[in-house]
Write an enzyme that holds these catalytic residues in place. Structure first.
Site, PDB file in Angstrom:
ATOM      1  N   ARG A 134       0.867  -1.186   0.000  1.00 23.87           N
ATOM      2  CA  ARG A 134       0.000   0.000   0.000  1.00 23.87           C
ATOM      3  C   ARG A 134       0.901   1.233   0.000  1.00 23.87           C
ATOM      4  O   ARG A 134       2.122   1.139   0.116  1.00 23.87           O
ATOM      5  CB  ARG A 134      -0.949  -0.012   1.216  1.00 23.87           C
ATOM      6  CG  ARG A 134      -0.225  -0.381   2.493  1.00 23.87           C
ATOM      7  CD  ARG A 134      -0.780   0.245   3.691  1.00 23.87           C
ATOM      8  NE  ARG A 134      -0.638   1.687   3.652  1.00 23.87           N
ATOM      9  CZ  ARG A 134       0.519   2.335   3.879  1.00 23.87           C
ATOM     10  NH1 ARG A 134       1.646   1.688   4.137  1.00 23.87           N
ATOM     11  NH2 ARG A 134       0.555   3.651   3.818  1.00 23.87           N
ATOM     12  N   GLY A 135       0.256   2.420  -0.094  1.00 24.40           N
ATOM     13  CA  GLY A 135       1.037   3.660  -0.225  1.00 24.40           C
ATOM     14  C   GLY A 135       1.221   3.927  -1.708  1.00 24.40           C
ATOM     15  O   GLY A 135       1.601   3.026  -2.476  1.00 24.40           O
ATOM     16  N   ALA A 136       0.955   5.174  -2.105  1.00 26.27           N
ATOM     17  CA  ALA A 136       0.864   5.484  -3.535  1.00 26.27           C
ATOM     18  C   ALA A 136       2.100   5.058  -4.344  1.00 26.27           C
ATOM     19  O   ALA A 136       1.969   4.336  -5.342  1.00 26.27           O
ATOM     20  CB  ALA A 136       0.568   6.972  -3.702  1.00 26.27           C
TER      21      ALA A 136
ATOM     22  N   ARG B 156      -7.015  -0.175  -7.410  1.00 29.26           N
ATOM     23  CA  ARG B 156      -7.279   0.930  -6.483  1.00 29.26           C
ATOM     24  C   ARG B 156      -7.347   2.230  -7.295  1.00 29.26           C
ATOM     25  O   ARG B 156      -6.452   2.508  -8.089  1.00 29.26           O
ATOM     26  CB  ARG B 156      -6.194   1.015  -5.401  1.00 29.26           C
ATOM     27  CG  ARG B 156      -6.160  -0.228  -4.500  1.00 29.26           C
ATOM     28  CD  ARG B 156      -5.390   0.018  -3.231  1.00 29.26           C
ATOM     29  NE  ARG B 156      -6.091   0.925  -2.325  1.00 29.26           N
ATOM     30  CZ  ARG B 156      -5.546   1.426  -1.218  1.00 29.26           C
ATOM     31  NH1 ARG B 156      -4.298   1.118  -0.897  1.00 29.26           N
ATOM     32  NH2 ARG B 156      -6.232   2.231  -0.439  1.00 29.26           N
TER      33      ARG B 156
ATOM     34  N   GLN C 160      -3.069   2.730   9.670  1.00 31.68           N
ATOM     35  CA  GLN C 160      -1.724   2.812   9.087  1.00 31.68           C
ATOM     36  C   GLN C 160      -0.748   3.547  10.003  1.00 31.68           C
ATOM     37  O   GLN C 160       0.471   3.441   9.827  1.00 31.68           O
ATOM     38  CB  GLN C 160      -1.769   3.513   7.718  1.00 31.68           C
ATOM     39  CG  GLN C 160      -2.414   2.694   6.623  1.00 31.68           C
ATOM     40  CD  GLN C 160      -3.874   3.017   6.467  1.00 31.68           C
ATOM     41  OE1 GLN C 160      -4.556   3.379   7.423  1.00 31.68           O
ATOM     42  NE2 GLN C 160      -4.400   2.894   5.271  1.00 31.68           N
TER      43      GLN C 160
ATOM     44  N   ASP D 103      -1.846  10.875  -2.314  1.00 33.49           N
ATOM     45  CA  ASP D 103      -2.183   9.835  -3.292  1.00 33.49           C
ATOM     46  C   ASP D 103      -2.392  10.428  -4.675  1.00 33.49           C
ATOM     47  O   ASP D 103      -2.259   9.741  -5.679  1.00 33.49           O
ATOM     48  CB  ASP D 103      -3.411   9.064  -2.839  1.00 33.49           C
ATOM     49  CG  ASP D 103      -3.031   8.178  -1.662  1.00 33.49           C
ATOM     50  OD1 ASP D 103      -3.021   8.682  -0.530  1.00 33.49           O
ATOM     51  OD2 ASP D 103      -2.674   7.006  -1.899  1.00 33.49           O
TER      52      ASP D 103
ATOM     53  N   ASN E 145      -5.466  12.554  -0.017  1.00 33.19           N
ATOM     54  CA  ASN E 145      -4.643  11.695   0.840  1.00 33.19           C
ATOM     55  C   ASN E 145      -5.590  10.947   1.779  1.00 33.19           C
ATOM     56  O   ASN E 145      -6.817  11.126   1.728  1.00 33.19           O
ATOM     57  CB  ASN E 145      -3.616  12.542   1.613  1.00 33.19           C
ATOM     58  CG  ASN E 145      -2.567  11.673   2.306  1.00 33.19           C
ATOM     59  OD1 ASN E 145      -1.993  10.782   1.679  1.00 33.19           O
ATOM     60  ND2 ASN E 145      -2.315  11.905   3.578  1.00 33.19           N
ATOM     61  N   LYS E 146      -5.025  10.120   2.616  1.00 29.53           N
ATOM     62  CA  LYS E 146      -5.801   9.253   3.496  1.00 29.53           C
ATOM     63  C   LYS E 146      -6.889  10.017   4.254  1.00 29.53           C
ATOM     64  O   LYS E 146      -6.662  11.127   4.728  1.00 29.53           O
ATOM     65  CB  LYS E 146      -4.823   8.575   4.467  1.00 29.53           C
ATOM     66  CG  LYS E 146      -5.423   7.607   5.453  1.00 29.53           C
ATOM     67  CD  LYS E 146      -6.305   6.559   4.806  1.00 29.53           C
ATOM     68  CE  LYS E 146      -5.652   5.799   3.682  1.00 29.53           C
ATOM     69  NZ  LYS E 146      -6.608   4.947   2.920  1.00 29.53           N
TER      70      LYS E 146
HETATM   71  O1  MRU Z   1      -4.765   3.352   1.644  1.00 30.11           O
HETATM   72  P1  MRU Z   1      -3.271   3.520   1.720  1.00 30.11           P
HETATM   73  O2  MRU Z   1      -2.677   3.004   2.992  1.00 30.11           O
HETATM   74  O3  MRU Z   1      -2.578   3.002   0.483  1.00 30.11           O
HETATM   75  O4  MRU Z   1      -3.085   5.100   1.734  1.00 30.11           O
HETATM   76  C1  MRU Z   1      -1.809   5.628   1.886  1.00 30.11           C
HETATM   77  C2  MRU Z   1      -1.806   7.087   1.997  1.00 30.11           C
HETATM   78  O5  MRU Z   1      -2.822   7.742   1.994  1.00 30.11           O
HETATM   79  C3  MRU Z   1      -0.462   7.740   2.007  1.00 30.11           C
HETATM   80  O6  MRU Z   1      -0.470   8.897   2.779  1.00 30.11           O
HETATM   81  C4  MRU Z   1      -0.087   8.122   0.565  1.00 30.11           C
HETATM   82  O7  MRU Z   1      -0.230   7.019  -0.274  1.00 30.11           O
HETATM   83  C5  MRU Z   1       1.288   8.633   0.470  1.00 30.11           C
HETATM   84  S1  MRU Z   1       2.418   7.305   0.649  1.00 30.11           S
HETATM   85  C6  MRU Z   1       3.996   7.778   0.450  1.00 30.11           C
END
Ligand code: MRU
Length: 361
Positions: A53-55, A90, A200, A240, A250-251
């Site tokens: 996970r994470g962009a 996603r 997270q 993201d 973002n999250k």
């Molecule tokens: O749903 P996730 O855990 O993939 O979401 C992650 C985030 O929102 C992060 O803040 C974002 O991807 C930046 S990661 C370097």
């Protein structure tokens, strides 16, 4: 970064060249587990199920997914099928579409016999570039943090979700400057918000424990109080997708922190590489927001008193649940965007000052 003292990335090709290996993020923080992904379907499931996970990491994983698919069959239909399958995993993190577009551009012109090897090479290049971009984000963020810390060297920060090395290939985005500041000897402390419903923040706390960065986990709802009390000099988060006008997806919960930071006059920074900027997306209103399964709210994961990991249903099945996974923070609430090319204002002009090649793009 290091896991139990050993330098580790979040994804790498397996020794036999027929699989990729990842850190299974659904097992953390209770267990550290490496998972082998052997084909396109396993990669797609790992992204959808948030084992990775994470962009930035989602993008890199998808690139390796294309390589795995082409290793099995490299004709046009296989390439198109792999890209369509991975693109549907996603919707919000644009790094996924970015990496797939790059794989398509590199591979489609080649004869099928040459595609698999080229795909592995291109995926590795994307991974290595991500590491270097995140390292540079760390250096640019460090300059900012040095100014904030001033002569005292004291730096009280807040972050949300996990934008650390687990969310990238290495270093992280929002956490890269935090690691750089800590390694440079600044007196760093980070408030880490839990980030319900997927928690997270626990990944961030796990990373910080591995590296020795002082921190405290807080409930998401504690952020407003801490910001209002002056317990924090800056908030830093990842992204993201950054729209062309500087709005940031973002999250979920990021927007509330930005509002509270603005009310408390605390600077709010967003750190992200070029692959997160979507110049084709005019504003945050056009960013697709992922809606995830209701069980993410209904079920909690954890370890019992004996240390056995399991799940508990905390919400009865007949309670209606909504689970939007991201929100959009308007550019006006953002003090600056930290990228691998430097820091800019959250605006079209700011972004174009760092990425002038996108002016006519
Ligand atoms: O749903 P996730 O855990 O993939 O979401 C992650 C985030 O929102 C992060 O803040 C974002 O991807 C930046 S990661 C370097």
């Amino acid at each position: 970064m290091k896991v139990n003292g050993v330098i580790t990335r979040t994804i790498w090709p397996a020794d036999d060249g027929r699989a990729v290996e990842i850190i299974d993020q659904t097992a953390l923080p209770h267990a550290y587990r490496v998972l082998r992904l052997r084909g396109l379907d396993q990669v797609a499931q790992a992204i959808r199920g948030m084992r990775v996970r994470g962009a930035p990491l989602i993008g890199v994983t998808a690139a390796y997914g294309v390589a795995l698919a082409l290793s099995a069959r490299a004709d046009d239909a296989s390439l198109a099928g792999a890209i369509a399958t991975l693109a549907a995993t996603r919707p919000t993190a644009v790094n996924l579409q970015w990496a797939l577009a790059r794989m398509q551009a590199a591979l489609a012109p080649l004869p099928p016999a040459l595609r698999a090897e080229a795909a592995w090479r291109e995926a590795a290049r994307i991974a290595d570039e991500d590491v270097e971009q995140c390292r540079l984000i760390g250096q640019h963020g460090l300059s900012l943090f040095r100014e904030l810390a001033g002569d005292s060297g004291r730096l009280r920060l807040m972050t949300h979700c996990n934008a650390g090395w687990l969310a990238t290939v290495d270093h992280g985005t929002a956490l890269a400057p935090v690691y750089a500041a800590f390694d440079a000897g600044l007196d760093v402390h980070v408030w880490v918000s839990e980030t319900r419903p997927r928690n997270q923040g626990l990944l961030t706390a796990w990373e910080f424990r591995q590296h020795g960065v002082p921190h405290a986990l807080i409930a998401d709802n504690a952020a407003g109080l801490l910001l209002a009390r002056g317990a924090c000099q800056a908030v830093i988060v990842g992204a993201d997708r950054i729209a062309a006008n500087g709005d940031v997806a973002n999250k979920i919960g990021t927007y509330l922190k930005a509002l509270a930071a603005s009310a408390a006059k605390v600077p709010f920074y967003v750190a992200a590489p070029r692959s997160t900027i979507d110049f084709a997306c005019a504003s945050g209103a056009a960013i697709p927001i992922e809606e995830r399964d209701a069980d993410e709210l209904r079920v909690v994961h954890g370890a019992d008193a004996a240390g056995c990991v399991g799940e508990l249903r905390q919400v009865p099945l007949d309670v209606a649940v909504a689970n939007p996974a991201f929100d959009v923070t308007p550019a006006a609430l953002i003090s600056g965007l930290i990228t691998e090319r430097g820091v800019c204002s959250a605006s079209r002009e700011g972004l174009l000052s760092l990425f002038p090649e996108m002016r006519d793009g």
